[in-house]
Design a protein around this motif. Structure first.
Motif, PDB file in Angstrom:
ATOM      1  N   LEU A 143     -16.131  30.110 -49.356  1.00 38.48           N
ATOM      2  CA  LEU A 143     -15.715  28.839 -48.770  1.00 38.48           C
ATOM      3  C   LEU A 143     -14.753  29.077 -47.615  1.00 38.48           C
ATOM      4  O   LEU A 143     -13.734  29.753 -47.776  1.00 38.48           O
ATOM      5  CB  LEU A 143     -15.046  27.960 -49.827  1.00 38.48           C
ATOM      6  CG  LEU A 143     -15.886  27.666 -51.072  1.00 38.48           C
ATOM      7  CD1 LEU A 143     -15.113  26.776 -52.033  1.00 38.48           C
ATOM      8  CD2 LEU A 143     -17.217  27.035 -50.705  1.00 38.48           C
ATOM      9  N   ASN A 144     -15.094  28.539 -46.473  1.00 36.94           N
ATOM     10  CA  ASN A 144     -14.239  28.588 -45.288  1.00 36.94           C
ATOM     11  C   ASN A 144     -13.610  27.199 -45.152  1.00 36.94           C
ATOM     12  O   ASN A 144     -14.206  26.283 -44.586  1.00 36.94           O
ATOM     13  CB  ASN A 144     -15.052  28.971 -44.060  1.00 36.94           C
ATOM     14  CG  ASN A 144     -15.720  30.326 -44.232  1.00 36.94           C
ATOM     15  OD1 ASN A 144     -15.138  31.246 -44.784  1.00 36.94           O
ATOM     16  ND2 ASN A 144     -16.948  30.449 -43.766  1.00 36.94           N
ATOM     17  N   ILE A 145     -12.399  27.063 -45.713  1.00 37.13           N
ATOM     18  CA  ILE A 145     -11.768  25.761 -45.886  1.00 37.13           C
ATOM     19  C   ILE A 145     -10.879  25.448 -44.678  1.00 37.13           C
ATOM     20  O   ILE A 145      -9.933  26.174 -44.387  1.00 37.13           O
ATOM     21  CB  ILE A 145     -10.928  25.748 -47.180  1.00 37.13           C
ATOM     22  CG1 ILE A 145     -11.810  26.175 -48.373  1.00 37.13           C
ATOM     23  CG2 ILE A 145     -10.329  24.364 -47.414  1.00 37.13           C
ATOM     24  CD1 ILE A 145     -11.028  26.630 -49.587  1.00 37.13           C
ATOM     25  N   HIS A 146     -11.215  24.367 -43.992  1.00 41.42           N
ATOM     26  CA  HIS A 146     -10.516  23.989 -42.755  1.00 41.42           C
ATOM     27  C   HIS A 146      -9.489  22.886 -43.026  1.00 41.42           C
ATOM     28  O   HIS A 146      -9.775  21.955 -43.785  1.00 41.42           O
ATOM     29  CB  HIS A 146     -11.535  23.537 -41.710  1.00 41.42           C
ATOM     30  CG  HIS A 146     -12.358  24.666 -41.183  1.00 41.42           C
ATOM     31  ND1 HIS A 146     -13.257  25.363 -41.962  1.00 41.42           N
ATOM     32  CD2 HIS A 146     -12.405  25.243 -39.961  1.00 41.42           C
ATOM     33  CE1 HIS A 146     -13.823  26.318 -41.236  1.00 41.42           C
ATOM     34  NE2 HIS A 146     -13.324  26.262 -40.014  1.00 41.42           N
ATOM     35  N   PRO A 147      -8.335  22.966 -42.379  1.00 40.58           N
ATOM     36  CA  PRO A 147      -7.251  22.020 -42.668  1.00 40.58           C
ATOM     37  C   PRO A 147      -7.402  20.675 -41.939  1.00 40.58           C
ATOM     38  O   PRO A 147      -6.636  20.335 -41.041  1.00 40.58           O
ATOM     39  CB  PRO A 147      -6.001  22.776 -42.190  1.00 40.58           C
ATOM     40  CG  PRO A 147      -6.498  23.619 -41.064  1.00 40.58           C
ATOM     41  CD  PRO A 147      -7.898  24.027 -41.451  1.00 40.58           C
ATOM     42  N   LEU A 148      -8.406  19.928 -42.355  1.00 39.09           N
ATOM     43  CA  LEU A 148      -8.578  18.577 -41.822  1.00 39.09           C
ATOM     44  C   LEU A 148      -9.345  17.733 -42.826  1.00 39.09           C
ATOM     45  O   LEU A 148     -10.011  18.269 -43.721  1.00 39.09           O
ATOM     46  CB  LEU A 148      -9.284  18.574 -40.467  1.00 39.09           C
ATOM     47  CG  LEU A 148     -10.793  18.826 -40.415  1.00 39.09           C
ATOM     48  CD1 LEU A 148     -11.331  18.302 -39.097  1.00 39.09           C
ATOM     49  CD2 LEU A 148     -11.112  20.290 -40.537  1.00 39.09           C
ATOM     50  N   LEU A 149      -9.223  16.430 -42.694  1.00 33.05           N
ATOM     51  CA  LEU A 149      -9.944  15.463 -43.516  1.00 33.05           C
ATOM     52  C   LEU A 149     -10.886  14.688 -42.611  1.00 33.05           C
ATOM     53  O   LEU A 149     -10.497  14.267 -41.523  1.00 33.05           O
ATOM     54  CB  LEU A 149      -8.973  14.474 -44.180  1.00 33.05           C
ATOM     55  CG  LEU A 149      -7.894  15.055 -45.086  1.00 33.05           C
ATOM     56  CD1 LEU A 149      -6.932  13.947 -45.505  1.00 33.05           C
ATOM     57  CD2 LEU A 149      -8.502  15.707 -46.305  1.00 33.05           C
ATOM     58  N   LEU A 150     -12.117  14.500 -43.068  1.00 31.83           N
ATOM     59  CA  LEU A 150     -13.074  13.705 -42.285  1.00 31.83           C
ATOM     60  C   LEU A 150     -13.498  12.445 -43.016  1.00 31.83           C
ATOM     61  O   LEU A 150     -14.017  11.521 -42.404  1.00 31.83           O
ATOM     62  CB  LEU A 150     -14.307  14.548 -41.936  1.00 31.83           C
ATOM     63  CG  LEU A 150     -14.049  15.720 -40.999  1.00 31.83           C
ATOM     64  CD1 LEU A 150     -15.337  16.484 -40.739  1.00 31.83           C
ATOM     65  CD2 LEU A 150     -13.425  15.262 -39.691  1.00 31.83           C
ATOM     66  N   GLY A 151     -13.319  12.416 -44.324  1.00 29.33           N
ATOM     67  CA  GLY A 151     -13.649  11.226 -45.097  1.00 29.33           C
ATOM     68  C   GLY A 151     -15.134  11.025 -45.274  1.00 29.33           C
ATOM     69  O   GLY A 151     -15.655  11.070 -46.378  1.00 29.33           O
ATOM     70  N   LYS A 152     -15.846  10.863 -44.177  1.00 27.14           N
ATOM     71  CA  LYS A 152     -17.270  10.581 -44.225  1.00 27.14           C
ATOM     72  C   LYS A 152     -18.062  11.826 -43.856  1.00 27.14           C
ATOM     73  O   LYS A 152     -17.643  12.607 -43.008  1.00 27.14           O
ATOM     74  CB  LYS A 152     -17.586   9.456 -43.238  1.00 27.14           C
ATOM     75  CG  LYS A 152     -19.023   9.011 -43.237  1.00 27.14           C
ATOM     76  CD  LYS A 152     -19.223   7.881 -42.231  1.00 27.14           C
ATOM     77  CE  LYS A 152     -20.678   7.465 -42.184  1.00 27.14           C
ATOM     78  NZ  LYS A 152     -20.923   6.426 -41.186  1.00 27.14           N
ATOM     79  N   GLY A 153     -19.213  11.999 -44.486  1.00 27.47           N
ATOM     80  CA  GLY A 153     -20.093  13.119 -44.165  1.00 27.47           C
ATOM     81  C   GLY A 153     -20.672  13.752 -45.424  1.00 27.47           C
ATOM     82  O   GLY A 153     -20.217  13.474 -46.537  1.00 27.47           O
ATOM     83  N   LYS A 154     -21.660  14.586 -45.243  1.00 27.45           N
ATOM     84  CA  LYS A 154     -22.278  15.276 -46.380  1.00 27.45           C
ATOM     85  C   LYS A 154     -21.255  16.207 -47.014  1.00 27.45           C
ATOM     86  O   LYS A 154     -20.554  16.943 -46.325  1.00 27.45           O
ATOM     87  CB  LYS A 154     -23.490  16.078 -45.915  1.00 27.45           C
ATOM     88  CG  LYS A 154     -24.620  15.225 -45.414  1.00 27.45           C
ATOM     89  CD  LYS A 154     -25.770  16.074 -44.897  1.00 27.45           C
ATOM     90  CE  LYS A 154     -26.864  15.204 -44.315  1.00 27.45           C
ATOM     91  NZ  LYS A 154     -27.925  16.022 -43.686  1.00 27.45           N
ATOM     92  N   LYS A 155     -21.197  16.187 -48.334  1.00 26.34           N
ATOM     93  CA  LYS A 155     -20.206  16.968 -49.064  1.00 26.34           C
ATOM     94  C   LYS A 155     -20.875  18.148 -49.771  1.00 26.34           C
ATOM     95  O   LYS A 155     -22.040  18.095 -50.154  1.00 26.34           O
ATOM     96  CB  LYS A 155     -19.497  16.095 -50.089  1.00 26.34           C
ATOM     97  CG  LYS A 155     -18.865  14.856 -49.472  1.00 26.34           C
ATOM     98  CD  LYS A 155     -17.380  14.908 -49.516  1.00 26.34           C
ATOM     99  CE  LYS A 155     -16.786  13.755 -48.741  1.00 26.34           C
ATOM    100  NZ  LYS A 155     -15.727  13.087 -49.405  1.00 26.34           N
ATOM    101  N   LEU A 156     -20.086  19.196 -49.943  1.00 26.31           N
ATOM    102  CA  LEU A 156     -20.584  20.371 -50.641  1.00 26.31           C
ATOM    103  C   LEU A 156     -20.788  20.084 -52.122  1.00 26.31           C
ATOM    104  O   LEU A 156     -21.807  20.435 -52.695  1.00 26.31           O
ATOM    105  CB  LEU A 156     -19.610  21.543 -50.462  1.00 26.31           C
ATOM    106  CG  LEU A 156     -19.983  22.844 -51.168  1.00 26.31           C
ATOM    107  CD1 LEU A 156     -21.300  23.401 -50.646  1.00 26.31           C
ATOM    108  CD2 LEU A 156     -18.875  23.876 -50.993  1.00 26.31           C
ATOM    109  N   PHE A 157     -19.819  19.417 -52.740  1.00 24.13           N
ATOM    110  CA  PHE A 157     -19.883  19.166 -54.183  1.00 24.13           C
ATOM    111  C   PHE A 157     -20.126  17.690 -54.458  1.00 24.13           C
ATOM    112  O   PHE A 157     -19.580  16.825 -53.779  1.00 24.13           O
ATOM    113  CB  PHE A 157     -18.571  19.595 -54.849  1.00 24.13           C
ATOM    114  CG  PHE A 157     -18.229  21.044 -54.623  1.00 24.13           C
ATOM    115  CD1 PHE A 157     -18.926  22.051 -55.276  1.00 24.13           C
ATOM    116  CD2 PHE A 157     -17.216  21.396 -53.748  1.00 24.13           C
ATOM    117  CE1 PHE A 157     -18.618  23.386 -55.063  1.00 24.13           C
ATOM    118  CE2 PHE A 157     -16.892  22.732 -53.535  1.00 24.13           C
ATOM    119  CZ  PHE A 157     -17.600  23.729 -54.194  1.00 24.13           C
ATOM    120  N   ASP A 158     -20.946  17.434 -55.478  1.00 24.91           N
ATOM    121  CA  ASP A 158     -21.111  16.071 -55.958  1.00 24.91           C
ATOM    122  C   ASP A 158     -20.675  16.039 -57.419  1.00 24.91           C
ATOM    123  O   ASP A 158     -20.126  17.015 -57.926  1.00 24.91           O
ATOM    124  CB  ASP A 158     -22.548  15.568 -55.751  1.00 24.91           C
ATOM    125  CG  ASP A 158     -23.580  16.358 -56.556  1.00 24.91           C
ATOM    126  OD1 ASP A 158     -23.200  17.180 -57.426  1.00 24.91           O
ATOM    127  OD2 ASP A 158     -24.787  16.160 -56.326  1.00 24.91           O
TER     128      ASP A 158
END
Length: 197
Positions: A144-159
């Protein structure tokens, strides 16, 4: 048996959609394509070289189409990408000009592929495919390459259908940009207890 590793660029809220550019995947009216670009640095590039070491690829159709339109002409940026086997989960695509491509139509075919002899399998992008494999406990490792931002909307890795499991941190790197690159290996069932007991 082949190991399946999921490699994903994600935000703090788990969004993985269109990390590489504005036109990559605008589905669902996604407006933030290319959100990883401001965090690119030389240190992350060195870790990426490790993540891109040759392995067979297992991809969803949309990610495959993006890759097939780009990598055959830019293989100098990813040595071996044209030569490795590419397996694509799709019910609509049946053929491709990109060499060494095989199309799979269902989960049973992926399970058979995982049990076969051959190189380990890496999955890039491919949100729906990753969620399917997590649901059926078929993922051995996560990068996982975890980036320090929030986007709220969009396809997610985990459901909310992922198979409950624990993972052990194998290695991690914190980039000057704040990106955390972490490699997790499947480590067994979920254990519970009481904190402070």
């Amino acid at each position: 048996m082949r190991k399946i590793t999921v490699l994903s660029f994600i935000t703090l809220d788990g969004v993985m959609q269109a990390p590489g550019g504005p036109g990559e995947d605008p589905s669902g009216d996604f407006k933030y394509g290319g959100w990883t670009a401001p965090f690119d640095d030389e240190a992350a590039g060195k870790v990426m070289q490790k993540q891109m070491e040759p392995a067979d690829l297992l991809l969803g159709r949309k990610t495959y189409e993006i890759f097939a339109s780009y990598w055959p002409e830019h293989a100098n940026q990813w040595p071996g990408v044209n030569e490795v086997n590419k397996y694509v989960l799709s019910n609509t695509m049946k053929a491709s000009d990109w060499e060494n491509t095989t199309f799979l139509t269902d989960l049973a075919a992926i399970k058979k592929l995982k049990k076969s002899a051959g190189a380990d399998l890496k999955i890039w992008g491919s949100a729906m495919l990753v969620q399917l494999l997590l649901k059926h406990d078929l993922v051995d490792e996560l990068w996982l390459n975890i980036h320090p931002l929030l986007l709220g909307k969009g396809k997610k890795l985990f459901d909310d259908e992922a198979f409950p499991a624990t993972f052990k941190l194998i290695e991690s790197f914190v980039m000057p940009s704040g990106v955390i690159m972490a490699n997790y290996k499947r480590a067994g069932a979920v254990r519970t207890g009481t904190v402070g007991a």
